[in-house]
Design a protein around this motif. Structure first.
Motif, short mmCIF file in Angstrom:
data_model
loop_
_atom_site.label_atom_id
_atom_site.label_comp_id
_atom_site.label_asym_id
_atom_site.label_seq_id
_atom_site.Cartn_x
_atom_site.Cartn_y
_atom_site.Cartn_z
N CYS A 205 0.84 -1.19 0.00
CA CYS A 205 0.00 0.00 0.00
C CYS A 205 0.88 1.24 0.00
O CYS A 205 2.03 1.22 0.46
N VAL A 206 0.33 2.31 -0.51
CA VAL A 206 1.03 3.59 -0.45
C VAL A 206 1.06 4.11 0.98
O VAL A 206 2.09 4.58 1.46
N ILE A 207 -0.07 4.01 1.67
CA ILE A 207 -0.23 4.61 3.01
C ILE A 207 -0.69 3.56 4.01
O ILE A 207 -1.50 2.69 3.69
N GLU A 208 -0.18 3.67 5.23
CA GLU A 208 -0.67 2.86 6.35
C GLU A 208 -1.09 3.79 7.48
O GLU A 208 -0.42 4.77 7.77
N LEU A 209 -2.23 3.46 8.11
CA LEU A 209 -2.66 4.13 9.33
C LEU A 209 -2.39 3.16 10.48
O LEU A 209 -3.25 2.35 10.84
N PRO A 210 -1.18 3.18 11.05
CA PRO A 210 -0.77 2.12 11.98
C PRO A 210 -1.59 2.05 13.25
O PRO A 210 -1.70 0.98 13.86
N GLU A 211 -2.20 3.18 13.66
CA GLU A 211 -2.95 3.16 14.91
C GLU A 211 -4.21 2.30 14.81
O GLU A 211 -4.80 1.92 15.82
N LEU A 212 -4.62 1.94 13.57
CA LEU A 212 -5.80 1.10 13.38
C LEU A 212 -5.47 -0.39 13.32
O LEU A 212 -6.35 -1.23 13.18
N ASN A 213 -4.16 -0.71 13.40
CA ASN A 213 -3.70 -2.10 13.54
C ASN A 213 -4.14 -3.03 12.41
O ASN A 213 -4.39 -4.22 12.63
N GLY A 214 -4.22 -2.50 11.21
CA GLY A 214 -4.68 -3.30 10.08
C GLY A 214 -3.76 -4.45 9.73
O GLY A 214 -4.24 -5.53 9.34
N ARG A 215 -2.46 -4.24 9.88
CA ARG A 215 -1.52 -5.32 9.48
C ARG A 215 -1.67 -6.56 10.34
O ARG A 215 -1.31 -7.66 9.91
N GLU A 216 -2.20 -6.41 11.54
CA GLU A 216 -2.37 -7.56 12.41
C GLU A 216 -3.40 -8.55 11.87
O GLU A 216 -3.41 -9.72 12.23
N LYS A 217 -4.30 -8.08 10.99
CA LYS A 217 -5.32 -8.96 10.42
C LYS A 217 -4.78 -9.81 9.28
O LYS A 217 -5.47 -10.72 8.81
N LEU A 218 -3.58 -9.52 8.81
CA LEU A 218 -3.07 -10.21 7.63
C LEU A 218 -2.51 -11.59 7.92
O LEU A 218 -2.06 -12.29 7.00
N GLY A 219 -2.48 -11.97 9.18
CA GLY A 219 -2.10 -13.34 9.54
C GLY A 219 -0.71 -13.75 9.11
O GLY A 219 -0.52 -14.87 8.64
N GLY A 220 0.23 -12.86 9.22
CA GLY A 220 1.61 -13.20 8.89
C GLY A 220 2.02 -12.86 7.46
O GLY A 220 3.20 -12.99 7.11
N ILE A 221 1.07 -12.46 6.60
CA ILE A 221 1.44 -12.02 5.25
C ILE A 221 2.18 -10.70 5.37
O ILE A 221 1.70 -9.76 6.02
N PRO A 222 3.37 -10.56 4.79
CA PRO A 222 4.12 -9.31 4.90
C PRO A 222 3.36 -8.13 4.30
O PRO A 222 2.58 -8.29 3.36
N LEU A 223 3.60 -6.96 4.86
CA LEU A 223 2.98 -5.73 4.38
C LEU A 223 4.07 -4.71 4.10
O LEU A 223 4.90 -4.42 4.97
N PHE A 224 4.08 -4.17 2.89
CA PHE A 224 5.05 -3.15 2.49
C PHE A 224 4.30 -1.85 2.25
O PHE A 224 3.33 -1.82 1.47
N VAL A 225 4.71 -0.78 2.91
CA VAL A 225 4.09 0.52 2.71
C VAL A 225 5.17 1.58 2.49
O VAL A 225 6.32 1.42 2.94
N LEU A 226 4.79 2.63 1.81
CA LEU A 226 5.71 3.74 1.59
C LEU A 226 5.62 4.79 2.67
O LEU A 226 6.63 5.38 3.06
N ILE A 227 4.40 5.04 3.18
CA ILE A 227 4.18 6.15 4.11
C ILE A 227 3.37 5.67 5.31
O ILE A 227 2.33 5.04 5.14
N ASN A 228 3.84 6.01 6.50
CA ASN A 228 3.07 5.80 7.72
C ASN A 228 2.45 7.12 8.14
O ASN A 228 3.16 8.10 8.35
N ARG A 229 1.14 7.15 8.27
CA ARG A 229 0.45 8.34 8.76
C ARG A 229 0.15 8.14 10.24
O ARG A 229 -0.96 7.85 10.65
N ALA A 230 1.16 8.28 11.06
CA ALA A 230 1.01 8.05 12.50
C ALA A 230 0.32 9.24 13.15
O ALA A 230 0.44 10.36 12.68
#
Length: 230
Positions: A205-230
């Motif tokens: 993804c271009v953007i991640e909103l880390p405070e919403l914990n979306g990557r935790e739902k991916l069950g171990g599938i790696p996630l690559f992002v360009l920008i973290n909107r913390a």
């Protein structure tokens, strides 16, 4: 259509949801990507050795081109608007370039784009790395036989669908979207691909909103992002 993509990419320096509850404050140009038989070679696109400072500069340019719109679509939401990125050929080119650099040597055979903004970034990446582009669409949008995967929303559920036969067993796939928030859509996309026997290498993804914990739902599938909107 392919000629249009090629013409557009000639001018580029080619080499996660949009909804955020709080404000948010990857060496010459890609010159002749020597792609395999099934890959497209775009004139003016060059391979470069990326330095950390070069990567930082490109990511900063991408981040600064994304407009944040307060209180859209409802009060308290800070909407991450990537349409302004698309108006900047340099920032758009940087975005595609960083994904191409990451995936061109990973034997990816499928770029799966999530409706709708995954349809913007997925096709040029797929063309550059020699992969097929597979759209993952909302219900009743695809004309052929489909398989579907349901996922939860804040209120209720939704589905994404894929044409039967578009992805084959043992295809190596990446899933592309503009942004990951709660991760429900990407999780459904991964499940859809895995149901037909594909190997999901990574979500991007271009953007991640880390405070919403979306990557935790991916069950171990790696996630690559360009920008973290913390």
């Amino acid at each position: 259509m392919l000629a249009t993509w090629a013409t557009s990419l000639q001018s580029l320096s080619l080499p996660h949801s949009r909804l955020s509850p709080v404000p948010s404050s990857p060496s010459s140009q890609l010159d002749s990507l020597n792609l395999t038989t099934h890959r497209r070679s775009f004139p003016g696109v060059s391979t470069r050795l990326m330095t950390s400072s070069d990567e930082k500069h490109r990511i900063e340019r991408i981040a600064s081109s994304i407009r944040v719109i307060p209180n859209f679509p409802k009060p308290g939401i800070m909407f991450q608007d990537i349409t302004t990125l698309l108006l900047d050929p340099n920032a758009f080119g940087d975005t595609v370039e960083l994904f191409v650099e990451r995936y061109r040597d990973q034997r990816i055979s499928v770029v799966a784009g999530v409706e709708a903004r995954g349809f913007i970034f997925g096709p040029p990446i797929a063309l550059a790395i020699g992969a097929k582009f597979v759209p993952l669409r909302k219900p009743k949008k695809l004309p052929g036989e489909v398989i579907s995967e349901e996922y939860s929303l804040e209120y209720g559920t939704d589905k994404i669908e894929m044409h039967v036969g578009a992805v084959q067993p043992n295809d190596r796939a990446i899933v592309i979207d503009d942004l990951i928030a709660t991760g429900g859509t990407l999780c459904a996309a991964v499940k859809l691909l895995e149901r037909v026997g594909a190997v999901v290498v990574e979500c991007a993804c271009v953007i991640e909103l880390p405070e919403l914990n979306g990557r935790e739902k991916l069950g171990g599938i790696p996630l690559f992002v360009l920008i973290n909107r913390a």
